[in-house]
Design an enzyme around this catalytic site. Sequence first.
Site, PDB file in Angstrom:
ATOM      1  N   THR A 135       0.714  -1.255  -0.027  1.00 50.69           N
ATOM      2  CA  THR A 135      -0.079   0.004  -0.066  1.00 50.69           C
ATOM      3  C   THR A 135       0.858   1.196   0.141  1.00 50.69           C
ATOM      4  O   THR A 135       2.088   1.115   0.553  1.00 50.69           O
ATOM      5  CB  THR A 135      -0.683   0.221   1.369  1.00 50.69           C
ATOM      6  OG1 THR A 135      -1.417   1.339   1.709  1.00 50.69           O
ATOM      7  CG2 THR A 135      -0.256  -0.302   2.538  1.00 50.69           C
ATOM      8  N   TYR A 184      -1.559  -0.498  10.929  1.00 49.49           N
ATOM      9  CA  TYR A 184      -1.634  -1.244   9.537  1.00 49.49           C
ATOM     10  C   TYR A 184      -0.564  -1.052   8.847  1.00 49.49           C
ATOM     11  O   TYR A 184       0.180  -1.892   8.393  1.00 49.49           O
ATOM     12  CB  TYR A 184      -3.195  -0.601   9.025  1.00 49.49           C
ATOM     13  CG  TYR A 184      -3.145  -0.989   7.389  1.00 49.49           C
ATOM     14  CD1 TYR A 184      -2.983  -2.217   7.134  1.00 49.49           C
ATOM     15  CD2 TYR A 184      -3.298   0.091   6.579  1.00 49.49           C
ATOM     16  CE1 TYR A 184      -3.278  -2.445   5.594  1.00 49.49           C
ATOM     17  CE2 TYR A 184      -2.964  -0.431   5.161  1.00 49.49           C
ATOM     18  CZ  TYR A 184      -3.284  -1.616   4.585  1.00 49.49           C
ATOM     19  OH  TYR A 184      -3.248  -2.053   3.213  1.00 49.49           O
TER      20      TYR A 184
HETATM   21  P1  NAD Z   1      -9.438  -7.388   2.372  1.00 46.29           P
HETATM   22  O1  NAD Z   1      -9.614  -7.186   3.645  1.00 46.29           O
HETATM   23  O2  NAD Z   1     -10.865  -7.091   1.388  1.00 46.29           O
HETATM   24  O3  NAD Z   1      -9.219  -8.833   2.034  1.00 46.29           O
HETATM   25  C1  NAD Z   1      -8.296  -9.536   2.695  1.00 46.29           C
HETATM   26  C2  NAD Z   1      -8.405 -11.102   2.432  1.00 46.29           C
HETATM   27  O4  NAD Z   1      -7.069 -11.524   3.128  1.00 46.29           O
HETATM   28  C3  NAD Z   1      -9.750 -11.713   2.978  1.00 46.29           C
HETATM   29  O5  NAD Z   1     -10.190 -12.400   1.974  1.00 46.29           O
HETATM   30  C4  NAD Z   1      -9.234 -12.349   4.247  1.00 46.29           C
HETATM   31  O6  NAD Z   1     -10.151 -13.622   4.491  1.00 46.29           O
HETATM   32  C5  NAD Z   1      -7.842 -12.707   3.926  1.00 46.29           C
HETATM   33  N1  NAD Z   1      -7.040 -13.074   4.887  1.00 46.29           N
HETATM   34  C6  NAD Z   1      -6.873 -12.387   6.018  1.00 46.29           C
HETATM   35  N2  NAD Z   1      -6.054 -12.639   6.905  1.00 46.29           N
HETATM   36  C7  NAD Z   1      -5.666 -14.029   6.219  1.00 46.29           C
HETATM   37  C8  NAD Z   1      -4.687 -15.041   6.803  1.00 46.29           C
HETATM   38  N3  NAD Z   1      -4.347 -14.911   7.849  1.00 46.29           N
HETATM   39  N4  NAD Z   1      -4.663 -16.182   5.777  1.00 46.29           N
HETATM   40  C9  NAD Z   1      -5.445 -16.275   4.520  1.00 46.29           C
HETATM   41  N5  NAD Z   1      -5.975 -15.329   4.095  1.00 46.29           N
HETATM   42  C10 NAD Z   1      -6.244 -14.216   5.092  1.00 46.29           C
HETATM   43  O7  NAD Z   1      -8.323  -6.578   1.718  1.00 46.29           O
HETATM   44  P2  NAD Z   1      -8.281  -5.585   0.237  1.00 46.29           P
HETATM   45  O8  NAD Z   1      -8.794  -4.324   0.411  1.00 46.29           O
HETATM   46  O9  NAD Z   1      -8.516  -6.611  -0.766  1.00 46.29           O
HETATM   47  O10 NAD Z   1      -6.764  -5.582   0.265  1.00 46.29           O
HETATM   48  C11 NAD Z   1      -5.770  -6.880  -0.233  1.00 46.29           C
HETATM   49  C12 NAD Z   1      -4.212  -6.368  -0.362  1.00 46.29           C
HETATM   50  O11 NAD Z   1      -4.008  -5.110  -0.884  1.00 46.29           O
HETATM   51  C13 NAD Z   1      -3.831  -6.102   0.984  1.00 46.29           C
HETATM   52  O12 NAD Z   1      -2.671  -6.514   1.415  1.00 46.29           O
HETATM   53  C14 NAD Z   1      -3.781  -4.556   1.209  1.00 46.29           C
HETATM   54  O13 NAD Z   1      -2.854  -4.140   2.178  1.00 46.29           O
HETATM   55  C15 NAD Z   1      -3.371  -4.361  -0.169  1.00 46.29           C
HETATM   56  N6  NAD Z   1      -3.875  -2.898  -0.461  1.00 46.29           N
HETATM   57  C16 NAD Z   1      -5.171  -2.648  -0.343  1.00 46.29           C
HETATM   58  C17 NAD Z   1      -5.715  -1.223  -0.955  1.00 46.29           C
HETATM   59  C18 NAD Z   1      -7.228  -0.893  -0.712  1.00 46.29           C
HETATM   60  O14 NAD Z   1      -7.430   0.367  -1.021  1.00 46.29           O
HETATM   61  N7  NAD Z   1      -8.198  -1.760  -0.262  1.00 46.29           N
HETATM   62  C19 NAD Z   1      -4.861  -0.452  -1.394  1.00 46.29           C
HETATM   63  C20 NAD Z   1      -3.356  -0.591  -1.501  1.00 46.29           C
HETATM   64  C21 NAD Z   1      -3.002  -2.031  -1.038  1.00 46.29           C
END
Ligand code: NAD
Length: 378
Positions: A135, A184
């Site tokens: 991120t 986070y």
């Molecule tokens: P989200 O919270 O919607 O989804 C996270 C997923 O990871 C879920 O399906 C959850 O069940 C799974 N998960 C959590 N802990 C776990 C574990 N211990 N073992 C296996 N699975 C597990 O997140 P998102 O918004 O889709 O983000 C996905 C990735 O992208 C993350 O790494 C986040 O840091 C990164 N990111 C997100 C954004 C955003 O705007 N949402 C922006 C940049 C980067």
Amino acid sequence: MKRTIIITGGAGFIGSHVVRLFVNKYPEYRIINLDKLTYAGNLANLKDIENKPNYRFVKMDICDFEGVYQLMQEEHVDGIIHLAAESHVDRSIKDPFTFAQTNVMGTLSMLQAAKLYWESLPEKWEGKRFYHISTDEVYGALEMTHPQGIEPPFTTKASSGEHHLAYGEKFFTEDLKYQPHSPYSAAKASSDHFVRAFHDTYGMPTVVTNCSNNYGPYQFPEKLIPLFINNIRHRKPLPVYGKGENVRDWLFVEDHARAIDLIFHEGKVAETYNIGGFNEWKNIDIIHVLIKTVDRLLGRPEGEDEDLITYVTDRAGHDMRYAIDSTKLQKELGWEPSLQFEEGIEKTVRWYLDNQEWMDNVTSGDYQKYYDDMYKNR
Ligand code: NAD
Ligand code: TYD
């Protein structure tokens, strides 16, 4: 070319878009969605592809090192796209331990399992890739040197709409020092360092990307955009943190998924790429657009729901401004966002209004029964 790829966190918001793209675009690949199904994981996000022959879902915790190692051996995995994480800043403020456990120890477990498996093969690192999704929040917060907004130095399709402004001269570039503020972002920063350490120490072919805020279908309604769309629909208060002046840089989730596809295949080993559409918005301006759009699509007088706006205590340590400079990705790999923000927001609001059942299942908790119904007796 055949490949077997584990996508972690594939039942979450961004992960489900990445899984869908890979399963549909690469029928010759085997795509394994490894997800623990925390509160944020929802298999209903993948209903349309769950029966495709090149897709397998495995319910597993990324911290389960033995399980992950065995799965890699069993499936002959040669690529990992690692998205699984705890992702919500407000939750990290209340429960930092879970964030360290999943984001740091979970990433380390994935890295170590991949290292042991790939090093045991005759060809070792050849043809392998560990792609870590991170991120922009790891860079900390940018100053708001121009609260009224200035002409932006760059424009992309995502940012070419009429509201587009920049709120400072500085942007996050790949060479910036990490300065995370929230539990986070501190946990994500730590996981990024581990990924780079596995390249530098063992020679693992890694790549890291840092993306700005995503929006679009299937986002869990604890995040600003889906939460507010749902609240406007049900005429519930809209809790705006502080003065609503904080700036975020928004990218349509399918454009992020397209960037991930490109970088997985063409990104250079050990490189970092920032992903964003030069599309900065103050929270309060987005909230006005959401109210207008929901009202119009529901046939209410436009702006009728403005009185739902409720200013509440600010988030602790609330980062003021995020703004990504994605010039490197655009110049080196030719990626560009495909959607203007106004189009993306319209599409997103329509999706949440048309998929009220999805939203109701998520808000009632019913979505957590989907795994039992679909997979337990297979
Ligand atoms: P989200 O919270 O919607 O989804 C996270 C997923 O990871 C879920 O399906 C959850 O069940 C799974 N998960 C959590 N802990 C776990 C574990 N211990 N073992 C296996 N699975 C597990 O997140 P998102 O918004 O889709 O983000 C996905 C990735 O992208 C993350 O790494 C986040 O840091 C990164 N990111 C997100 C954004 C955003 O705007 N949402 C922006 C940049 C980067
Ligand atoms: P969020 O969607 O949680 O993403 P992030 O914190 O990762 O940027 O929040 C986006 C912005 O909206 C952030 O500045 C906090 C603000 N916000 C509110 O004002 N009220 C809310 O209820 C939420 C969830 C967020």
